[in-house]
Design an enzyme around this catalytic site. Structure first.
Site, short mmCIF file in Angstrom:
data_model
loop_
_atom_site.label_atom_id
_atom_site.label_comp_id
_atom_site.label_asym_id
_atom_site.label_seq_id
_atom_site.Cartn_x
_atom_site.Cartn_y
_atom_site.Cartn_z
N HIS A 29 0.87 -1.17 0.00
CA HIS A 29 0.00 0.00 0.00
C HIS A 29 0.91 1.22 0.00
O HIS A 29 1.99 1.19 0.61
CB HIS A 29 -0.90 0.01 1.22
CG HIS A 29 -1.59 1.33 1.46
ND1 HIS A 29 -2.68 1.73 0.72
CD2 HIS A 29 -1.31 2.35 2.33
CE1 HIS A 29 -3.06 2.94 1.12
NE2 HIS A 29 -2.25 3.33 2.11
N CYS A 98 -4.48 1.96 -4.83
CA CYS A 98 -3.80 3.08 -4.19
C CYS A 98 -2.46 3.40 -4.85
O CYS A 98 -2.06 4.57 -4.93
CB CYS A 98 -3.58 2.78 -2.71
SG CYS A 98 -2.63 1.27 -2.39
#
Length: 202
Positions: A29, A98
């Site tokens: 992430h 993301c």
């Protein structure tokens, strides 16, 4: 006199989504840190900001300073232009995640990309033939998917029941039967690939 604009650092914060020792890729992430706030992208909420290095999606791994932008005002102007493209329903773990947001934000700010290893696993998932084995909830994000856009990264599923090789076999020393030809071949490899796809992306 007018306020003098000061250059500000653009920092990529990287998190591990699972316990891993990545070699060429992994499950990550990311968020882009500018002037004490970290900006990222998620299903449902779209673009959001948090305190730096505090994302709940994983364990913080490292910060990478990518360059400087002329001012925080420039950065916020770019962010506002990106928000409509990265709305909450557009999120997809494989096709628009993301890391794709971080890449688009950094490109617009610095005319360079984030390190390739960060999102390499998702790019592999987009490639043929791997994308053919993706379950429906990873092929579409938001309301277009069969499950919520932020479904678990790895679900625990038993391996497929189809064995790799099928058909009758013969023990050593026994005579082979002409009617006992194995029926595995490509079909068996297809089962193996489905199992691998389920373990990686299911």
């Amino acid at each position: 006199e007018g306020e003098i604009a000061m250059p500000v650092d653009v920092v990529l914060n990287v998190y591990d989504l699972i316990n891993q020792t990545p070699i060429c890729c992994g499950f990550f992430h990311t968020g882009v840190e500018i002037m004490g706030r970290e900006y990222s992208f998620a299903g449902g909420g779209g673009v959001y900001d948090i305190a730096p290095r505090s994302a709940q999606d994983g364990e913080f791994r490292q910060s990478i300073t990518l360059g400087q932008v002329a001012s925080s005002q420039v950065a916020m102007s770019v962010l506002d232009r990106l928000r409509p493209e990265f709305h909450g329903d557009a999120y997809s773990l494989i096709f628009k995640n993301c890391n794709d947001f971080s890449s688009a934000f950094v490109k617009a700010l610095l005319n360079r990309d984030i390190p390739g290893w960060v999102n390499r696993l998702a790019r592999l998932g987009r490639a043929w033939p791997i994308r053919c084995f993706l379950p429906p909830h990873l092929k579409a994000g938001g309301n277009g998917g069969a499950t919520p856009a932020q479904a678990p990264l790895l679900t625990r599923q038993p391996p497929p029941a189809t064995p790799l090789f099928q058909g009758a076999g013969n023990s050593l020393g026994s005579s082979a039967s002409s009617g006992g030809r194995a029926s595995g071949g490509c079909r068996g490899l297809g089962g193996l690939a489905s199992g691998l796809g389920a373990r990686l992306f299911g």
